[in-house]
Motif scaffolding. Structure first.
Motif, mmCIF file in Angstrom:
data_model
loop_
_atom_site.group_PDB
_atom_site.id
_atom_site.type_symbol
_atom_site.label_atom_id
_atom_site.label_comp_id
_atom_site.label_asym_id
_atom_site.label_seq_id
_atom_site.Cartn_x
_atom_site.Cartn_y
_atom_site.Cartn_z
ATOM 1 N N TYR A 33 0.848 -1.198 0.000
ATOM 2 C CA TYR A 33 0.000 0.000 0.000
ATOM 3 C C TYR A 33 0.884 1.247 0.000
ATOM 4 C CZ TYR A 33 -3.371 -3.397 1.936
ATOM 5 O OH TYR A 33 -4.165 -4.494 2.162
ATOM 6 N N TYR A 35 0.557 5.310 0.985
ATOM 7 C CA TYR A 35 -0.214 6.361 1.650
ATOM 8 C C TYR A 35 0.628 7.632 1.630
ATOM 9 C CZ TYR A 35 -3.019 2.642 3.918
ATOM 10 O OH TYR A 35 -3.841 1.573 4.181
ATOM 11 N N ARG A 37 0.913 11.718 3.684
ATOM 12 C CA ARG A 37 0.405 12.709 4.616
ATOM 13 C C ARG A 37 0.947 14.057 4.168
ATOM 14 N NH1 ARG A 37 1.408 13.544 11.132
ATOM 15 N NH2 ARG A 37 -0.580 14.628 11.528
ATOM 16 N N GLY A 40 0.540 18.143 7.388
ATOM 17 C CA GLY A 40 0.004 17.864 8.701
ATOM 18 C C GLY A 40 -1.419 17.351 8.710
ATOM 19 N N GLU A 42 -4.416 14.348 7.582
ATOM 20 C CA GLU A 42 -4.461 12.927 7.859
ATOM 21 C C GLU A 42 -3.715 12.130 6.793
ATOM 22 O OE1 GLU A 42 -6.998 14.798 7.055
ATOM 23 O OE2 GLU A 42 -8.380 13.809 5.674
ATOM 24 N N ILE A 43 -3.314 10.948 7.176
ATOM 25 C CA ILE A 43 -2.670 10.032 6.256
ATOM 26 C C ILE A 43 -3.737 9.499 5.311
ATOM 27 C CG2 ILE A 43 -1.409 7.869 6.060
ATOM 28 C CD1 ILE A 43 -0.422 8.390 8.971
ATOM 29 N N PHE A 45 -4.851 7.193 1.860
ATOM 30 C CA PHE A 45 -4.580 6.062 0.983
ATOM 31 C C PHE A 45 -4.376 6.527 -0.449
ATOM 32 C CE2 PHE A 45 -5.006 1.939 -0.889
ATOM 33 C CZ PHE A 45 -5.866 2.062 -1.960
ATOM 34 N N ASP A 56 -6.379 -1.474 -6.234
ATOM 35 C CA ASP A 56 -7.216 -0.302 -5.980
ATOM 36 C C ASP A 56 -6.324 0.925 -6.086
ATOM 37 O OD1 ASP A 56 -9.374 0.728 -3.162
ATOM 38 O OD2 ASP A 56 -8.795 1.755 -5.007
ATOM 39 N N SER A 58 -7.790 4.069 -6.291
ATOM 40 C CA SER A 58 -8.782 5.136 -6.173
ATOM 41 C C SER A 58 -8.266 6.376 -5.447
ATOM 42 C CB SER A 58 -10.027 4.614 -5.449
ATOM 43 O OG SER A 58 -9.682 4.164 -4.142
ATOM 44 N N PHE A 91 4.233 7.245 2.749
ATOM 45 C CA PHE A 91 4.428 5.997 3.484
ATOM 46 C C PHE A 91 4.054 4.806 2.605
ATOM 47 C CE2 PHE A 91 5.407 7.608 7.595
ATOM 48 C CZ PHE A 91 4.639 8.744 7.803
ATOM 49 N N GLY A 98 -3.785 -9.552 3.101
ATOM 50 C CA GLY A 98 -4.652 -8.506 2.587
ATOM 51 C C GLY A 98 -6.096 -8.605 3.024
ATOM 52 N N GLN A 104 -1.319 -3.887 8.828
ATOM 53 C CA GLN A 104 -0.420 -3.342 7.827
ATOM 54 C C GLN A 104 0.798 -2.775 8.549
ATOM 55 O OE1 GLN A 104 -2.406 -0.574 5.197
ATOM 56 N NE2 GLN A 104 -4.103 -1.978 4.841
ATOM 57 N N PHE A 106 4.023 -0.400 8.477
ATOM 58 C CA PHE A 106 4.442 0.803 7.777
ATOM 59 C C PHE A 106 5.960 0.938 7.724
ATOM 60 C CE2 PHE A 106 0.771 3.515 6.777
ATOM 61 C CZ PHE A 106 -0.231 2.716 7.299
ATOM 62 N N GLY A 107 6.413 1.499 6.608
ATOM 63 C CA GLY A 107 7.807 1.873 6.473
ATOM 64 C C GLY A 107 8.050 3.229 7.100
ATOM 65 N N TYR B 35 -2.493 3.510 15.817
ATOM 66 C CA TYR B 35 -1.074 3.636 15.559
ATOM 67 C C TYR B 35 -0.511 4.791 16.383
ATOM 68 C CZ TYR B 35 -1.583 0.686 11.387
ATOM 69 O OH TYR B 35 -1.828 -0.353 10.529
ATOM 70 N N HIS B 42 7.534 6.969 12.017
ATOM 71 C CA HIS B 42 6.465 6.483 11.170
ATOM 72 C C HIS B 42 5.418 5.794 12.027
ATOM 73 C CE1 HIS B 42 9.190 3.060 11.631
ATOM 74 N NE2 HIS B 42 8.148 2.291 11.443
ATOM 75 N N PRO B 43 4.220 5.611 11.488
ATOM 76 C CA PRO B 43 3.168 4.979 12.289
ATOM 77 C C PRO B 43 3.554 3.566 12.711
ATOM 78 C CG PRO B 43 2.257 6.045 10.345
ATOM 79 C CD PRO B 43 3.744 6.034 10.168
ATOM 80 N N ARG B 97 -10.033 -2.837 1.892
ATOM 81 C CA ARG B 97 -8.754 -3.325 2.390
ATOM 82 C C ARG B 97 -7.876 -2.181 2.893
ATOM 83 N NH1 ARG B 97 -6.725 -8.128 -1.702
ATOM 84 N NH2 ARG B 97 -8.349 -9.617 -1.175
ATOM 85 N N LEU B 99 -6.795 1.349 4.716
ATOM 86 C CA LEU B 99 -7.125 2.014 5.959
ATOM 87 C C LEU B 99 -7.505 3.460 5.697
ATOM 88 C CD1 LEU B 99 -4.134 0.699 8.095
ATOM 89 C CD2 LEU B 99 -6.515 -0.031 8.252
ATOM 90 N N PHE B 101 -7.515 6.835 7.697
ATOM 91 C CA PHE B 101 -6.944 7.375 8.922
ATOM 92 C C PHE B 101 -7.718 8.580 9.441
ATOM 93 C CE2 PHE B 101 -2.833 5.410 9.869
ATOM 94 C CZ PHE B 101 -2.665 4.604 8.763
ATOM 95 N N GLY B 102 -7.762 8.691 10.771
ATOM 96 C CA GLY B 102 -8.162 9.941 11.380
ATOM 97 C C GLY B 102 -7.019 10.931 11.253
ATOM 98 N N SER B 103 -7.288 12.171 11.611
ATOM 99 C CA SER B 103 -6.284 13.222 11.440
ATOM 100 C C SER B 103 -5.190 13.166 12.501
ATOM 101 C CB SER B 103 -6.948 14.589 11.448
ATOM 102 O OG SER B 103 -7.730 14.736 12.621
#
Lengths: 115, 111
Positions: A33, A35, A37, A40, A42-43, A45, A56, A58, A91, A98, A104, A106-107, B35, B42-43, B97, B99, B101-103
């Motif tokens: 995946y 993502y 940010r 500041g 939200e993260i 997708f 996906d 989208s 990220f 899946g 998940q 994260f890096g 997270y 990172h998260p 599939r 996520l 995220f909230g802020s």
């Protein structure tokens, strides 16, 4: 076991240039995946690969972003041409199966600054 | 679209005080994950909640998932300086599939 790795850790480029980000998922994880940010917020997708296929996409903001995962291992995310609003932290995350209950991992992210 | 709202955005507490962050979803979630992101990091996955009304504890951290699976909370008892960071909730909507995220809530703990 090595975690998700991303390269570079930081990138500073000028508007109009091209940048390519790389993600190496955890070995054996078919799901990858992206993502990001920005400013500041939200993260959010961007897209999801299952092996080499885009499952996906989208969340991809526009056609200046191109993601690939040739061979189903590492993935690249290219931004061409970069714009100021593309600045942020990108990220990558991976998971093995899946399914909806899967964690998940994260890096560390790539911090992109477009001047 | 489907969103996850998280409040507060920032929280400053004195060391030893409690802290709570809340997440609300626009629609029912399949599950929700929490997270923690340290400054410059990172998260890092903390926990996943799946069942309606679920409560899980990790030492001083208590995680709750609402009965309707549309809200969740993270409560930290007696905060420590090591708790500093941004706490994100991330929900999975039914059949999704990825996520959402909230802020995030940025926690500062004053010694």
């Amino acid at each position: 076991e090595a975690g998700v790795t991303q390269f570079p850790s930081h990138s500073v480029i000028e508007k109009g240039q091209t940048v390519t980000l790389r993600c190496d998922p955890i070995s054996g994880h078919d799901n990858l995946y992206w993502y990001r940010r920005v400013m500041g917020k939200e993260i959010k997708f961007l897209l999801h690969f299952v092996k080499e296929s885009k499952q996906d996409e989208s969340g991809m903001p526009n056609n200046r972003f191109l993601a690939e995962r040739t061979g189903g291992t590492y993935s690249t995310l290219k931004v061409q041409p970069a714009e100021l609003e593309d600045s942020g932290v990108y990220f990558c995350a991976s998971s093995q199966w899946g399914h909806s209950r899967e964690t998940q991992y994260f890096g560390p992210g790539t911090r992109l600054l477009v001047l | 679209g489907q969103q996850v709202m998280q409040i507060p955005q920032y929280q400053h507490v004195q060391e030893g005080e409690d802290f709570t962050t809340y997440c609300n979803s626009s629609t029912t979630l399949s599950n929700i994950q929490w997270y923690k992101q340290r400054p410059g990091g990172h998260p890092v996955f903390l926990i996943q909640l799946v069942k309606s009304g679920e409560v899980k504890k990790q030492k001083r951290l208590t995680f709750q998932f609402g009965e309707a699976k549309k809200n969740s909370s993270l409560h930290i008892t007696a905060t420590q300086t090591t708790d500093v960071g941004t706490y994100f909730c991330a929900g999975r909507f039914l059949s999704a599939r990825q996520l959402t995220f909230g802020s995030g809530t940025q926690l500062t703990v004053l010694p």
